[in-house]
Scaffold this active site. Structure first.
Site, PDB file in Angstrom:
ATOM      1  N   HIS A   1       0.829  -1.204   0.000  1.00 45.43           N
ATOM      2  CA  HIS A   1       0.000   0.000   0.000  1.00 45.43           C
ATOM      3  C   HIS A   1       0.867   1.260   0.000  1.00 45.43           C
ATOM      4  CE1 HIS A   1      -3.057   2.677   2.253  1.00 45.43           C
ATOM      5  NE2 HIS A   1      -3.520   2.500   1.028  1.00 45.43           N
ATOM      6  N   ARG A   2       0.859   1.966  -1.113  1.00 46.83           N
ATOM      7  CA  ARG A   2       1.718   3.156  -1.291  1.00 46.83           C
ATOM      8  C   ARG A   2       3.189   2.776  -1.110  1.00 46.83           C
ATOM      9  NH1 ARG A   2      -1.782   7.147   2.706  1.00 46.83           N
ATOM     10  NH2 ARG A   2      -3.735   6.034   2.378  1.00 46.83           N
TER      11      ARG A   2
ATOM     12  N   GLU B   1       0.579  -0.806  -4.800  1.00 45.23           N
ATOM     13  CA  GLU B   1      -0.593   0.052  -4.944  1.00 45.23           C
ATOM     14  C   GLU B   1      -0.138   1.496  -4.800  1.00 45.23           C
ATOM     15  OE1 GLU B   1      -3.909   2.599  -3.484  1.00 45.23           O
ATOM     16  OE2 GLU B   1      -1.998   2.129  -2.529  1.00 45.23           O
TER      17      GLU B   1
ATOM     18  N   ASP C   1      -1.310   5.951  -6.001  1.00 49.61           N
ATOM     19  CA  ASP C   1      -2.384   6.893  -6.299  1.00 49.61           C
ATOM     20  C   ASP C   1      -1.880   7.960  -7.262  1.00 49.61           C
ATOM     21  OD1 ASP C   1      -4.018   6.042  -3.695  1.00 49.61           O
ATOM     22  OD2 ASP C   1      -1.980   6.498  -3.069  1.00 49.61           O
TER      23      ASP C   1
ATOM     24  N   HIS D   1      -1.019  10.403  -2.348  1.00 52.88           N
ATOM     25  CA  HIS D   1      -2.344   9.960  -1.894  1.00 52.88           C
ATOM     26  C   HIS D   1      -3.310  11.117  -1.730  1.00 52.88           C
ATOM     27  CE1 HIS D   1      -5.465   8.956   1.067  1.00 52.88           C
ATOM     28  NE2 HIS D   1      -5.501   7.802   0.403  1.00 52.88           N
TER      29      HIS D   1
ATOM     30  N   GLU E   1      -4.548   3.666  -8.397  1.00 51.67           N
ATOM     31  CA  GLU E   1      -5.819   4.272  -8.000  1.00 51.67           C
ATOM     32  C   GLU E   1      -5.926   5.684  -8.563  1.00 51.67           C
ATOM     33  OE1 GLU E   1      -8.295   5.951  -4.144  1.00 51.67           O
ATOM     34  OE2 GLU E   1      -6.620   4.582  -3.796  1.00 51.67           O
TER      35      GLU E   1
ATOM     36  N   LYS F   1      -7.369   9.120  -8.182  1.00 53.38           N
ATOM     37  CA  LYS F   1      -7.899   9.854  -7.029  1.00 53.38           C
ATOM     38  C   LYS F   1      -8.870  10.936  -7.489  1.00 53.38           C
ATOM     39  CE  LYS F   1      -6.808   9.492  -3.307  1.00 53.38           C
ATOM     40  NZ  LYS F   1      -7.335   8.686  -2.176  1.00 53.38           N
TER      41      LYS F   1
ATOM     42  N   ASP G   1       0.230  -1.947   4.515  1.00 47.45           N
ATOM     43  CA  ASP G   1       1.333  -1.004   4.728  1.00 47.45           C
ATOM     44  C   ASP G   1       2.632  -1.726   5.080  1.00 47.45           C
ATOM     45  OD1 ASP G   1      -0.507   1.049   4.428  1.00 47.45           O
ATOM     46  OD2 ASP G   1      -0.712   1.441   6.574  1.00 47.45           O
TER      47      ASP G   1
END
Length: 248
Positions: free
Chosen positions: A10-11, A37, A39, A52, A114, A116, A231
């Site tokens: 995640h990020r 992943e 954004d 993000h 993703e 945003k 994370d």
């Protein structure tokens, strides 16, 4: 135990590195993550910016909205110092820089991008992202996700074969409608919601977020979900390995 669940960072390795930076993504890859992943936003000059939040305030030493800044201004920001002085001087990456890193590493896992667009619409961002990937060769599996159903509909219209996933905290009905209409393939629900609705969808269509506790990781691995978004990819890799080997 047979566990095919993928681990998506995640990020990047958000728990141990400044989120959505090249060092965060590289760490996740080095730690054995099966996917990444991240954004994407539009800057004032329509550059594809990896961050993000809609503003730069939380993760950099600057302030203001991404949409109000051009690329040169964003590149002057420090995206590491708020996480730790150890990472002072870390810059905000563009989508192209992240993809170039993955190509250099010959990363063949999942790249979950993703859009945003749930708070700021960024007109044209779907086409810009689509055009960028259509113009290059890449080794990874590209998945688009968004909280904004409209973005997923636009991407599906650009290419019906694209892999799309609906992010949601509680809006399960909308997600199911998108799936029924063949506009998405999979679901990315909040893990807290999913645990309250364990029979919402088949395991192979679920990639919950943000799966950080040992208990939640074990919950997802036991059910052999398609993937978890976490994370802490290194911890997840270790727990999955232990469960596969039957280690208590």
């Amino acid at each position: 135990m047979k566990i095919n669940t993928k681990i998506i960072a995640h990020r990047g390795s958000k728990g141990t590195r400044p989120e959505n930076t090249l060092i965060s993504f590289q760490t996740a890859i080095d730690d054995g993550a099966d996917g990444l992943e991240t954004d994407v936003h539009f800057s004032k000059d329509h550059q594809l910016i990896i961050m993000h939040d809609e503003t730069v305030d939380r993760t950099t030493n600057g302030s203001g909205r991404i949409v109000d800044k051009n690329l040169a201004e964003i590149k002057h920001l420090d995206a590491g110092v708020r996480f730790s002085s150890e990472f002072k001087g870390t810059t905000v990456p563009t989508l192209q820089e992240v993809v170039e890193l993955l190509i250099k590493d010959n990363f063949t896992g999942i790249f979950n991008l993703e859009l945003k667009t749930n708070k700021i619409q960024y007109p044209g961002i779907e086409k810009a992202v689509f055009d960028y990937f259509a113009s290059i060769d890449y080794p990874f599996q590209l998945i688009y996700s968004s909280f904004n159903a409209r973005s997923l509909e636009i991407l599906n219209r650009l290419d019906p074969k694209l892999a799309g996933a609906k992010l949601f905290k509680t809006a399960a009905k909308q997600a199911k409608t998108l799936k029924k209409d063949h506009l998405i393939a999979d679901f990315h629900p909040d893990i807290r919601w999913l645990k309250r609705h364990p029979f919402f969808a088949p395991a192979q269509n679920l990639r919950p977020w943000t799966v950080n506790s040992t208990e939640d990781m074990q919950y997802c691995f036991e059910r052999n979900l398609a993937a978890i978004i976490t994370d802490y990819p290194a911890r997840a890799v270790q727990i999955r390995s232990e469960m596969r080997e039957g280690v208590e």
